[in-house]
Design a protein around this motif. Structure first.
Motif, PDB file in Angstrom:
ATOM      1  N   ALA A   4       1.008  -1.264   0.164  1.00 63.54           N
ATOM      2  CA  ALA A   4       0.004  -0.159   0.045  1.00 63.54           C
ATOM      3  C   ALA A   4       0.552   1.178  -0.615  1.00 63.54           C
ATOM      4  O   ALA A   4       0.334   2.335  -0.364  1.00 63.54           O
ATOM      5  N   SER A   5       2.243   0.592   0.035  1.00 65.60           N
ATOM      6  CA  SER A   5       2.603   2.122   0.054  1.00 65.60           C
ATOM      7  C   SER A   5       3.846   2.291  -0.629  1.00 65.60           C
ATOM      8  O   SER A   5       4.240   3.366  -0.831  1.00 65.60           O
ATOM      9  N   ARG A   6       3.961   1.596  -1.855  1.00 66.41           N
ATOM     10  CA  ARG A   6       4.653   1.515  -2.316  1.00 66.41           C
ATOM     11  C   ARG A   6       3.592   0.829  -3.708  1.00 66.41           C
ATOM     12  O   ARG A   6       4.076  -0.738  -4.101  1.00 66.41           O
ATOM     13  N   ARG A   7       3.215   1.878  -4.499  1.00 68.20           N
ATOM     14  CA  ARG A   7       2.652   0.827  -5.513  1.00 68.20           C
ATOM     15  C   ARG A   7       2.978   1.172  -7.009  1.00 68.20           C
ATOM     16  O   ARG A   7       4.093   2.276  -7.140  1.00 68.20           O
ATOM     17  N   VAL A   8       2.289   0.955  -8.372  1.00 66.63           N
ATOM     18  CA  VAL A   8       2.480   1.376  -9.558  1.00 66.63           C
ATOM     19  C   VAL A   8       1.411   0.989 -10.018  1.00 66.63           C
ATOM     20  O   VAL A   8       0.769   0.266  -9.790  1.00 66.63           O
ATOM     21  N   GLY A   9       1.526   2.376 -11.029  1.00 68.66           N
ATOM     22  CA  GLY A   9       0.204   2.248 -11.658  1.00 68.66           C
ATOM     23  C   GLY A   9       0.133   3.348 -13.074  1.00 68.66           C
ATOM     24  O   GLY A   9       2.026   2.957 -13.514  1.00 68.66           O
ATOM     25  N   ALA A  10      -0.725   3.486 -14.294  1.00 70.17           N
ATOM     26  CA  ALA A  10      -0.363   3.850 -15.218  1.00 70.17           C
ATOM     27  C   ALA A  10      -1.435   5.007 -15.666  1.00 70.17           C
ATOM     28  O   ALA A  10      -2.682   5.276 -14.658  1.00 70.17           O
ATOM     29  N   ILE A  11      -1.477   5.908 -16.155  1.00 70.63           N
ATOM     30  CA  ILE A  11      -2.436   6.913 -17.026  1.00 70.63           C
ATOM     31  C   ILE A  11      -3.173   6.445 -18.460  1.00 70.63           C
ATOM     32  O   ILE A  11      -1.629   6.176 -18.677  1.00 70.63           O
ATOM     33  N   PHE A  12      -3.807   7.212 -17.848  1.00 70.48           N
ATOM     34  CA  PHE A  12      -4.497   6.953 -19.386  1.00 70.48           C
ATOM     35  C   PHE A  12      -5.276   8.688 -19.803  1.00 70.48           C
ATOM     36  O   PHE A  12      -5.841   9.712 -19.571  1.00 70.48           O
ATOM     37  N   THR A  13      -4.126   9.074 -20.925  1.00 73.45           N
ATOM     38  CA  THR A  13      -4.149  10.385 -21.277  1.00 73.45           C
ATOM     39  C   THR A  13      -5.310  11.060 -21.744  1.00 73.45           C
ATOM     40  O   THR A  13      -5.404   9.740 -22.995  1.00 73.45           O
ATOM     41  N   MET A  33      -1.251  -3.546 -13.458  1.00 75.30           N
ATOM     42  CA  MET A  33      -1.252  -2.502 -12.621  1.00 75.30           C
ATOM     43  C   MET A  33      -1.700  -2.280 -11.709  1.00 75.30           C
ATOM     44  O   MET A  33      -3.176  -3.010 -11.516  1.00 75.30           O
ATOM     45  N   ASP A  34      -1.442  -1.877 -10.647  1.00 74.05           N
ATOM     46  CA  ASP A  34      -3.328  -1.887  -8.847  1.00 74.05           C
ATOM     47  C   ASP A  34      -3.592  -0.703  -9.164  1.00 74.05           C
ATOM     48  O   ASP A  34      -4.520  -0.405  -8.736  1.00 74.05           O
ATOM     49  N   GLU A  35      -2.919   0.835 -10.177  1.00 70.44           N
ATOM     50  CA  GLU A  35      -4.028   1.635 -10.311  1.00 70.44           C
ATOM     51  C   GLU A  35      -3.759   1.686 -11.959  1.00 70.44           C
ATOM     52  O   GLU A  35      -2.720   1.988 -12.616  1.00 70.44           O
ATOM     53  N   LEU A  36      -5.016   2.586 -12.478  1.00 73.07           N
ATOM     54  CA  LEU A  36      -4.583   3.112 -13.486  1.00 73.07           C
ATOM     55  C   LEU A  36      -6.030   4.640 -13.028  1.00 73.07           C
ATOM     56  O   LEU A  36      -7.264   4.666 -12.648  1.00 73.07           O
ATOM     57  N   TRP A  37      -5.165   5.688 -13.490  1.00 72.32           N
ATOM     58  CA  TRP A  37      -5.764   6.918 -13.213  1.00 72.32           C
ATOM     59  C   TRP A  37      -6.316   8.072 -14.371  1.00 72.32           C
ATOM     60  O   TRP A  37      -5.348   7.448 -16.290  1.00 72.32           O
ATOM     61  N   VAL A  38      -7.124   8.494 -14.574  1.00 76.11           N
ATOM     62  CA  VAL A  38      -7.868   9.591 -15.757  1.00 76.11           C
ATOM     63  C   VAL A  38      -7.273  11.072 -15.100  1.00 76.11           C
ATOM     64  O   VAL A  38      -7.381  11.171 -14.189  1.00 76.11           O
ATOM     65  N   GLU A 251      18.001   1.129 -16.686  1.00 78.18           N
ATOM     66  CA  GLU A 251      17.288   2.447 -16.269  1.00 78.18           C
ATOM     67  C   GLU A 251      16.404   2.950 -16.061  1.00 78.18           C
ATOM     68  O   GLU A 251      16.090   3.595 -15.116  1.00 78.18           O
ATOM     69  N   VAL A 252      15.315   2.589 -17.145  1.00 79.41           N
ATOM     70  CA  VAL A 252      13.903   3.286 -16.197  1.00 79.41           C
ATOM     71  C   VAL A 252      13.975   2.679 -15.309  1.00 79.41           C
ATOM     72  O   VAL A 252      13.457   3.689 -14.290  1.00 79.41           O
ATOM     73  N   VAL A 253      13.330   1.669 -14.562  1.00 82.93           N
ATOM     74  CA  VAL A 253      13.575   0.936 -13.176  1.00 82.93           C
ATOM     75  C   VAL A 253      14.184   1.300 -12.348  1.00 82.93           C
ATOM     76  O   VAL A 253      13.683   2.126 -10.917  1.00 82.93           O
ATOM     77  N   ALA A 286       3.955  -3.321 -18.170  1.00 82.12           N
ATOM     78  CA  ALA A 286       3.844  -5.236 -17.571  1.00 82.12           C
ATOM     79  C   ALA A 286       5.419  -5.211 -16.935  1.00 82.12           C
ATOM     80  O   ALA A 286       5.655  -6.040 -16.148  1.00 82.12           O
ATOM     81  N   GLU A 287       6.426  -4.931 -17.796  1.00 79.48           N
ATOM     82  CA  GLU A 287       7.554  -5.551 -17.866  1.00 79.48           C
ATOM     83  C   GLU A 287       8.102  -4.602 -16.304  1.00 79.48           C
ATOM     84  O   GLU A 287       8.979  -4.937 -15.337  1.00 79.48           O
ATOM     85  N   VAL A 288       7.923  -3.601 -16.393  1.00 82.32           N
ATOM     86  CA  VAL A 288       8.495  -2.042 -15.309  1.00 82.32           C
ATOM     87  C   VAL A 288       8.016  -2.166 -13.886  1.00 82.32           C
ATOM     88  O   VAL A 288       8.906  -2.674 -13.198  1.00 82.32           O
ATOM     89  N   ALA A 289       6.498  -3.198 -14.146  1.00 86.32           N
ATOM     90  CA  ALA A 289       6.268  -2.964 -12.857  1.00 86.32           C
ATOM     91  C   ALA A 289       6.574  -4.783 -12.421  1.00 86.32           C
ATOM     92  O   ALA A 289       6.107  -4.650 -11.329  1.00 86.32           O
ATOM     93  N   ALA A 290       6.500  -5.719 -12.877  1.00 88.09           N
ATOM     94  CA  ALA A 290       7.514  -6.654 -12.407  1.00 88.09           C
ATOM     95  C   ALA A 290       8.223  -6.717 -12.271  1.00 88.09           C
ATOM     96  O   ALA A 290       8.676  -7.265 -10.888  1.00 88.09           O
ATOM     97  N   ARG A 291       9.301  -5.821 -12.957  1.00 93.39           N
ATOM     98  CA  ARG A 291      10.279  -5.130 -11.973  1.00 93.39           C
ATOM     99  C   ARG A 291      10.447  -4.698 -11.242  1.00 93.39           C
ATOM    100  O   ARG A 291      11.519  -4.492 -10.344  1.00 93.39           O
ATOM    101  N   LEU A 292      10.098  -3.885 -10.968  1.00 93.13           N
ATOM    102  CA  LEU A 292       9.764  -2.542  -8.950  1.00 93.13           C
ATOM    103  C   LEU A 292       9.703  -4.039  -8.122  1.00 93.13           C
ATOM    104  O   LEU A 292       9.411  -3.665  -6.767  1.00 93.13           O
TER     105      LEU A 292
END
Length: 293
Positions: A4-13, A33-38, A251-253, A286-292
C-alpha cells in the motif's frame, strides 16, 4: 512486492479518445497495474464518467482521478459523485481534486480569484460530507446550509489534492489525505514536495498516512532518448532528462526507484504523446511493474 505504501500504476491520457478507454482498462488490469488514473483536462473527457466505467469493466484495479478541477463543480455535487461510485465499487476509487488550469477555468467562467482559498474551503467540506456529517459553512467560495448525504459511503475514500507550487503543496498536507504531483516532477522535486507536505500536516496536527503520487513519463528501448527529447521539447524543457524515465528497461526501473526513495507512495507510468500504441505501452508497463516488484 508492491504494498500500500509502494504502488505502481499507469495513466490514460485524454489525448486518446474515449472509445479507446475500455481497451486501456483491460490492458492495465492484465498488465498487473495496481492503479489506472484518468485526467479531466478541458475540454476532453469526464473524470467521473470514465472512472465509473473503468470500475465496471474491471475486477481488481483501483481507479484514480488525478485530477478533477474544483472550480467546475459545487462541492456537494462532487461528494454525491464520489459517494455513489464508492458505494457501487467499495475501496477502489482514488478521487483527486485540484485548482485546474486557470486559463481553462477562465474559459468557462469558473476561474476563482484565490485558488488556495477555494482548496482550503472545499477539501475539508468534501471530506466531512463523505464521512456522513451534516455540513454548514459560509466561506468565500463554499457555502453549505445543513447539507448531508443520504447515501454516504460506509468507509469514506481518501481524498487527494493536487499541488505544484510551495503554498499549494503545504496546503495539501493540511487538508487532504494524499497529494498528486504533476508529470515532469523530478525525484528532487518529489523530495522537496514531501517536506512541504509534511510541514503542512504537522501544522494542522494531522496524523496517519499521507500518500504522494507522481506521474512519470517513460520511454523504454534503443530509441528512448530521441523519443524522450521530442517529448521534452513539447514541454519546452529540452535536455531536462531528470523529468522523465528513459533508456533501457533496467535504466528506467532504476530511475523510477529514485521517485519512491524521494517519498512517492505511487509511481504512475505516463505514455509519451503520439508515441506507442496502447498495446505497446502496457506491454512495457507490465515489464516495468514486474521489475519494480
Amino acid at each position: 512486492m508492491t504494498t500500500a505504501s509502494r504502488r505502481v500504476g499507469a495513466i490514460f491520457t485524454p489525448d486518446r479518445p474515449p472509445e479507446d478507454f475500455r481497451q486501456a482498462v483491460h490492458l492495465a488490469e492484465s498488465a498487473g497495474m495496481d492503479e489506472l488514473w484518468v485526467w479531466e483536462d478541458c475540454f476532453r473527457e469526464s473524470a467521473f464518467a470514465a472512472a465509473t466505467a473503468a470500475l465496471a469493466w474491471s475486477e481488481r484495479i483501483q481507479v484514480g482521478i488525478g485530477i478533477a478541477p474544483m472550480p467546475l463543480r459545487n462541492v456537494a455535487l462532487t461528494a454525491m459523485e464520489i459517494a455513489t461510485i464508492e458505494r457501487m465499487f467499495p475501496g477502489r476509487l482514488l478521487p483527486g481534486l485540484g485548482h485546474g488550469v486557470l486559463s481553462w477555468m477562465g474559459q468557462v467562467g469558473a476561474r476563482v480569484a484565490s485558488p488556495l482559498t477555494l482548496m482550503r474551503e472545499y477539501i475539508p467540506a468534501l471530506r466531512a460530507l463523505l464521512a456522513g456529517e451534516e455540513v454548514s459553512t459560509s466561506g468565500r467560495y463554499v457555502n453549505l446550509d445543513r447539507v448531508k448525504l443520504d447515501w454516504p459511503p460506509s468507509v469514506a475514500p481518501l481524498v487527494y489534492a493536487a499541488g505544484e507550487g510551495p503554498k499549494t503543496l503545504t496546503l495539501t498536507g493540511e487538508v487532504a489525505d494524499g497529494t498528486v504531483l504533476t508529470g515532469g516532477t523530478t525525484p528532487e522535486g518529489v523530495a522537496a514536495a514531501s517536506t512541504r507536505i509534511a510541514s503542512g500536516r504537522a501544522s494542522a496536527g494531522r496524523t496517519g498516512p499521507h500518500a504522494n503520487v507522481v506521474f512519470v513519463p517513460i520511454a523504454v528501448g534503443a530509441d528512448a532518448s530521441a523519443r524522450a527529447e521530442r517529448h521534452l521539447e513539447r514541454w519546452k524543457r529540452p535536455g531536462e532528462y531528470d523529468r522523465i524515465a528513459a533508456g533501457s528497461l533496467t535504466e528506467v526501473v532504476a530511475r523510477l526507484e529514485e521517485f519512491y526513495d524521494a517519498g512517492a507512495a505511487a509511481v504512475l507510468l505516463q505514455p509519451l504523446e503520439d508515441d506507442l500504441s496502447q498495446d505497446e505501452f502496457f506491454a512495457v508497463a507490465a515489464e516495468v511493474a514486474a521489475r519494480l516488484r
